[in-house]
Design a protein around this motif. Structure first.
Motif, mmCIF file in Angstrom:
data_model
loop_
_atom_site.group_PDB
_atom_site.id
_atom_site.type_symbol
_atom_site.label_atom_id
_atom_site.label_comp_id
_atom_site.label_asym_id
_atom_site.label_seq_id
_atom_site.Cartn_x
_atom_site.Cartn_y
_atom_site.Cartn_z
ATOM 1 N N HIS A 1 -25.788 -54.323 0.388
ATOM 2 C CA HIS A 1 -24.923 -54.163 -0.782
ATOM 3 C C HIS A 1 -23.528 -53.713 -0.364
ATOM 4 O O HIS A 1 -22.825 -53.056 -1.118
ATOM 5 C CB HIS A 1 -25.556 -53.186 -1.762
ATOM 6 C CG HIS A 1 -25.809 -51.828 -1.181
ATOM 7 N ND1 HIS A 1 -26.537 -51.612 -0.032
ATOM 8 C CD2 HIS A 1 -25.421 -50.606 -1.585
ATOM 9 C CE1 HIS A 1 -26.591 -50.326 0.229
ATOM 10 N NE2 HIS A 1 -25.918 -49.690 -0.696
ATOM 11 N N GLY A 2 -23.109 -54.084 0.844
ATOM 12 C CA GLY A 2 -21.799 -53.697 1.344
ATOM 13 C C GLY A 2 -20.684 -54.377 0.569
ATOM 14 O O GLY A 2 -20.858 -55.460 0.029
ATOM 15 N N GLY A 3 -19.546 -53.720 0.507
ATOM 16 C CA GLY A 3 -18.396 -54.269 -0.192
ATOM 17 C C GLY A 3 -17.703 -53.203 -1.001
ATOM 18 O O GLY A 3 -18.026 -52.025 -0.921
ATOM 19 N N THR A 4 -16.751 -53.621 -1.806
ATOM 20 C CA THR A 4 -15.975 -52.702 -2.628
ATOM 21 C C THR A 4 -16.328 -52.907 -4.091
ATOM 22 O O THR A 4 -16.375 -54.044 -4.576
ATOM 23 C CB THR A 4 -14.465 -52.918 -2.403
ATOM 24 O OG1 THR A 4 -14.184 -52.703 -1.011
ATOM 25 C CG2 THR A 4 -13.635 -51.964 -3.234
ATOM 26 N N ASP B 1 -24.202 -46.029 10.510
ATOM 27 C CA ASP B 1 -24.911 -46.933 11.402
ATOM 28 C C ASP B 1 -25.634 -47.969 10.536
ATOM 29 O O ASP B 1 -26.776 -47.759 10.134
ATOM 30 C CB ASP B 1 -25.895 -46.136 12.254
ATOM 31 C CG ASP B 1 -26.799 -47.013 13.108
ATOM 32 O OD1 ASP B 1 -26.605 -48.248 13.143
ATOM 33 O OD2 ASP B 1 -27.712 -46.450 13.736
ATOM 34 N N THR B 2 -24.954 -49.055 10.234
ATOM 35 C CA THR B 2 -25.559 -50.055 9.351
ATOM 36 C C THR B 2 -26.740 -50.746 10.014
ATOM 37 O O THR B 2 -27.677 -51.168 9.326
ATOM 38 C CB THR B 2 -24.525 -51.113 8.911
ATOM 39 O OG1 THR B 2 -23.968 -51.739 10.057
ATOM 40 C CG2 THR B 2 -23.431 -50.477 8.066
ATOM 41 N N ALA B 3 -26.750 -50.862 11.345
ATOM 42 C CA ALA B 3 -27.872 -51.512 12.038
ATOM 43 C C ALA B 3 -29.163 -50.727 11.799
ATOM 44 O O ALA B 3 -30.220 -51.317 11.576
ATOM 45 C CB ALA B 3 -27.587 -51.639 13.532
ATOM 46 N N GLY B 4 -29.096 -49.409 11.820
ATOM 47 C CA GLY B 4 -30.276 -48.585 11.572
ATOM 48 C C GLY B 4 -30.802 -48.750 10.159
ATOM 49 O O GLY B 4 -32.006 -48.788 9.918
ATOM 50 N N ILE C 1 -13.159 -45.551 -10.380
ATOM 51 C CA ILE C 1 -13.300 -45.251 -8.953
ATOM 52 C C ILE C 1 -13.371 -46.522 -8.110
ATOM 53 O O ILE C 1 -13.925 -47.540 -8.542
ATOM 54 C CB ILE C 1 -14.539 -44.361 -8.682
ATOM 55 C CG1 ILE C 1 -14.528 -43.860 -7.233
ATOM 56 C CG2 ILE C 1 -15.825 -45.088 -9.049
ATOM 57 C CD1 ILE C 1 -15.521 -42.752 -6.947
ATOM 58 N N GLU C 2 -12.764 -46.456 -6.939
ATOM 59 C CA GLU C 2 -12.877 -47.534 -5.947
ATOM 60 C C GLU C 2 -13.910 -47.072 -4.920
ATOM 61 O O GLU C 2 -13.693 -46.073 -4.225
ATOM 62 C CB GLU C 2 -11.543 -47.779 -5.264
ATOM 63 C CG GLU C 2 -11.611 -48.825 -4.165
ATOM 64 C CD GLU C 2 -10.303 -48.952 -3.415
ATOM 65 O OE1 GLU C 2 -10.324 -48.801 -2.182
ATOM 66 O OE2 GLU C 2 -9.259 -49.180 -4.072
ATOM 67 N N TRP C 3 -15.020 -47.768 -4.838
ATOM 68 C CA TRP C 3 -16.142 -47.374 -3.980
ATOM 69 C C TRP C 3 -16.289 -48.401 -2.871
ATOM 70 O O TRP C 3 -16.604 -49.560 -3.130
ATOM 71 C CB TRP C 3 -17.412 -47.309 -4.812
ATOM 72 C CG TRP C 3 -18.572 -46.715 -4.094
ATOM 73 C CD1 TRP C 3 -19.371 -47.327 -3.170
ATOM 74 C CD2 TRP C 3 -19.086 -45.394 -4.250
ATOM 75 N NE1 TRP C 3 -20.338 -46.465 -2.739
ATOM 76 C CE2 TRP C 3 -20.192 -45.273 -3.391
ATOM 77 C CE3 TRP C 3 -18.714 -44.309 -5.045
ATOM 78 C CZ2 TRP C 3 -20.938 -44.098 -3.302
ATOM 79 C CZ3 TRP C 3 -19.462 -43.150 -4.950
ATOM 80 C CH2 TRP C 3 -20.569 -43.050 -4.087
ATOM 81 N N GLN C 4 -16.059 -47.985 -1.639
ATOM 82 C CA GLN C 4 -16.168 -48.882 -0.489
ATOM 83 C C GLN C 4 -17.471 -48.609 0.242
ATOM 84 O O GLN C 4 -17.595 -47.624 0.973
ATOM 85 C CB GLN C 4 -14.971 -48.694 0.443
ATOM 86 C CG GLN C 4 -13.654 -49.046 -0.209
ATOM 87 C CD GLN C 4 -12.460 -48.730 0.662
ATOM 88 O OE1 GLN C 4 -12.581 -48.494 1.851
ATOM 89 N NE2 GLN C 4 -11.282 -48.722 0.060
ATOM 90 N N GLN C 5 -18.427 -49.482 0.000
ATOM 91 C CA GLN C 5 -19.736 -49.403 0.658
ATOM 92 C C GLN C 5 -19.634 -50.114 2.003
ATOM 93 O O GLN C 5 -19.012 -51.171 2.100
ATOM 94 C CB GLN C 5 -20.788 -50.074 -0.242
ATOM 95 C CG GLN C 5 -22.198 -49.710 0.045
ATOM 96 C CD GLN C 5 -22.562 -48.279 -0.343
ATOM 97 O OE1 GLN C 5 -21.776 -47.538 -0.930
ATOM 98 N NE2 GLN C 5 -23.751 -47.874 -0.001
ATOM 99 N N ALA C 6 -20.220 -49.549 3.053
ATOM 100 C CA ALA C 6 -20.067 -50.077 4.407
ATOM 101 C C ALA C 6 -20.448 -51.549 4.499
ATOM 102 O O ALA C 6 -21.494 -51.965 3.997
ATOM 103 C CB ALA C 6 -20.914 -49.268 5.382
ATOM 104 N N GLN C 7 -19.577 -52.312 5.127
ATOM 105 C CA GLN C 7 -19.884 -53.713 5.395
ATOM 106 C C GLN C 7 -21.070 -53.741 6.342
ATOM 107 O O GLN C 7 -21.231 -52.872 7.182
ATOM 108 C CB GLN C 7 -18.688 -54.410 6.018
ATOM 109 C CG GLN C 7 -17.519 -54.508 5.093
ATOM 110 C CD GLN C 7 -16.312 -55.179 5.756
ATOM 111 O OE1 GLN C 7 -16.335 -55.505 6.929
ATOM 112 N NE2 GLN C 7 -15.277 -55.374 4.981
#
Length: 129
Positions: A39-42, A119-122, A29-35
């Motif tokens: 832990h953001g990234g692929t 909402d990564t800021a939250g 699986i390719e998992w794209q976690q929000a930048q």
């Protein structure tokens, strides 16, 4: 069919059954976690996803955490899930309550790609002292 597979994954996550969460995902699986997340990234493959996305949730960041889906929208081989993350940060005691959008891509009954938008800021604010 893909909606039922996605729904089953959220239900397994809610009861803490990580093996069941991962069972419907392709091994590569390719998992794209929000930048913008700590832990953001692929990530590629089940081992990377579990080690970098799922394991740190309870171990490092949250004393309580949930991903609560509200809507499942089917678009062919893709499922869009609208929902909310809720939790309490371990280090700060701050509450998390932010919306998310997840886009799951399915092939042969397995999720081969996951994309997260939120909402990564939250999220970061809840973890920050």
């Amino acid at each position: 069919m893909s909606v039922s597979v996605a729904r089953r994954s959220y239900e397994a996550f809610a009861r803490g059954d990580m093996d069941a969460v991962l069972a419907d995902m392709d091994g590569e699986i390719e998992w794209q976690q929000a930048q913008g997340l700590p832990h953001g990234g692929t990530y590629h493959g089940l081992a990377e996803v579990r080690a970098n996305v799922f394991d740190p949730l309870d171990r490092d960041w949250w004393s309580e955490f949930s991903a609560e889906p509200d809507e499942f929208l089917e678009a062919g081989d893709e499922i869009v899930v609208l929902g909310r993350y809720r939790g309490i940060a371990k280090q700060t005691g701050k509450r998390l309550d932010v919306p998310f959008v997840h886009v799951w891509s399915f092939r042969d009954g397995k999720a081969w790609r996951f994309r997260q938008f939120l909402d990564t800021a939250g999220w970061v604010d809840a973890l920050s002292a």
